[in-house]
Motif scaffolding. Structure first.
Motif, short mmCIF file in Angstrom:
data_model
loop_
_atom_site.label_atom_id
_atom_site.label_comp_id
_atom_site.label_asym_id
_atom_site.label_seq_id
_atom_site.Cartn_x
_atom_site.Cartn_y
_atom_site.Cartn_z
N ARG A 175 0.82 -1.22 0.00
CA ARG A 175 0.00 0.00 0.00
C ARG A 175 0.85 1.26 0.00
NH1 ARG A 175 -2.37 -3.29 3.92
NH2 ARG A 175 -4.07 -4.43 2.99
N THR A 176 2.04 1.19 0.55
CA THR A 176 2.87 2.39 0.70
C THR A 176 4.12 2.42 -0.16
OG1 THR A 176 4.02 1.40 2.58
CG2 THR A 176 2.09 2.76 3.07
N LYS A 177 4.59 1.24 -0.61
CA LYS A 177 5.85 1.19 -1.37
C LYS A 177 5.78 0.16 -2.48
CE LYS A 177 8.68 2.25 2.65
NZ LYS A 177 9.73 1.81 3.53
N THR A 178 6.65 0.35 -3.45
CA THR A 178 6.89 -0.65 -4.48
C THR A 178 8.37 -0.97 -4.45
OG1 THR A 178 5.09 0.15 -5.88
CG2 THR A 178 6.81 -1.13 -6.95
N TYR A 179 8.68 -2.26 -4.39
CA TYR A 179 10.07 -2.74 -4.42
C TYR A 179 10.30 -3.34 -5.80
CZ TYR A 179 9.60 -2.68 0.68
OH TYR A 179 9.38 -2.33 1.98
N ASN A 180 11.34 -2.88 -6.49
CA ASN A 180 11.71 -3.45 -7.77
C ASN A 180 13.08 -4.09 -7.56
OD1 ASN A 180 12.74 -3.77 -10.46
ND2 ASN A 180 11.01 -2.52 -11.10
N ILE A 181 13.11 -5.42 -7.59
CA ILE A 181 14.30 -6.17 -7.22
C ILE A 181 14.92 -6.81 -8.46
CG2 ILE A 181 15.14 -8.08 -5.78
CD1 ILE A 181 12.12 -7.59 -4.52
N LEU A 182 16.18 -6.53 -8.69
CA LEU A 182 16.92 -7.17 -9.78
C LEU A 182 17.24 -8.59 -9.34
CD1 LEU A 182 18.28 -6.75 -12.54
CD2 LEU A 182 20.33 -6.04 -11.31
N VAL A 183 16.82 -9.60 -10.14
CA VAL A 183 17.05 -10.98 -9.71
C VAL A 183 18.00 -11.76 -10.60
CG1 VAL A 183 15.02 -11.28 -8.27
CG2 VAL A 183 14.81 -11.67 -10.69
N THR A 184 17.69 -11.99 -11.85
CA THR A 184 18.53 -12.82 -12.71
C THR A 184 18.18 -12.59 -14.17
OG1 THR A 184 19.24 -15.09 -13.20
CG2 THR A 184 16.95 -14.79 -12.56
N TYR A 185 19.07 -12.98 -15.05
CA TYR A 185 18.79 -12.90 -16.48
C TYR A 185 18.06 -14.14 -16.99
CZ TYR A 185 21.70 -8.79 -17.05
OH TYR A 185 22.21 -7.53 -16.97
#
Length: 184
Positions: free
Chosen positions: A108-118
């Motif tokens: 509701r308050t944040k968006t996390y954009n996480i780099l994971v793998t190719y």
């Protein structure tokens, strides 16, 4: 290093070169009753929903059976951002040839954009792990109750059957058994 962390690092083929101290720091933050399902040193973009302010941070991202947490240290600033699984509204995953695979977690308050793998298949497995953790947490009424000892023992028995049928190797059986035993 905790066995669940070792297992998650192996399962998702996470490279830890130069990040052992950061992982140790995260390990000290984890509660004893949490099971680590995914962990990775990575870059995360945290966007505040209200202000659209973005922070691009290097650190260690962790998914447990109860919450997500992201620990980072930049110069003299050190912080840990945590969110209970019940607060997660949705998860997306996407990839492109330039930035690689990413998991996007919306609260509701944040968006996390996480780099994971190719690797697309591994990225989808990570997304599935997140979704399964959230579903399990939700099914337990958001309280993160542990499975009963009987349920865990039944799962170990099923794994033993798979090992006896040569579907799992002895090493795979022992690894999965250790993760389950950590839940007791």
């Amino acid at each position: 290093m905790r066995k669940d962390i070792e297992y998650a690092l192996q399962k998702f083929k996470v490279k830890t070169f130069g990040n052992k101290k950061n992982i140790e720091k995260v390990e000290s933050i984890l509660r004893a009753d949490e099971l680590v399902l995914y962990i990775s040193p990575t870059n995360v973009v945290i966007t505040s929903v209200n202000t659209s302010k973005k922070k691009k941070l290097p650190g260690v991202f962790v998914l447990t059976d109860k919450r997500i947490l992201f620990h980072y240290k930049i110069a003299f600033e050190e912080s840990t951002d945590t969110t209970e699984l019940s607060k997660i509204d949705s998860i997306n995953c996407f990839s492109n040839g330039i930035t690689g695979g990413q998991i996007e977690i919306h609260t509701r308050t944040k968006t996390y954009n996480i780099l994971v793998t190719y690797k697309k298949d591994l990225m989808n497995e990570i997304k599935d792990t997140f979704e399964e953790a959230i579903n399990n947490y939700t099914q337990n009424n958001g309280f993160g109750n542990k499975e009963s000892d009987t349920d865990i023992m039944q799962q170990i028995e099923k794994l033993a059957e798979l090992r006896d049928k040569d579907i799992l190797t002895e090493e795979e059986f022992q690894e999965k058994k250790q993760v389950l035993m950590a839940r007791l």
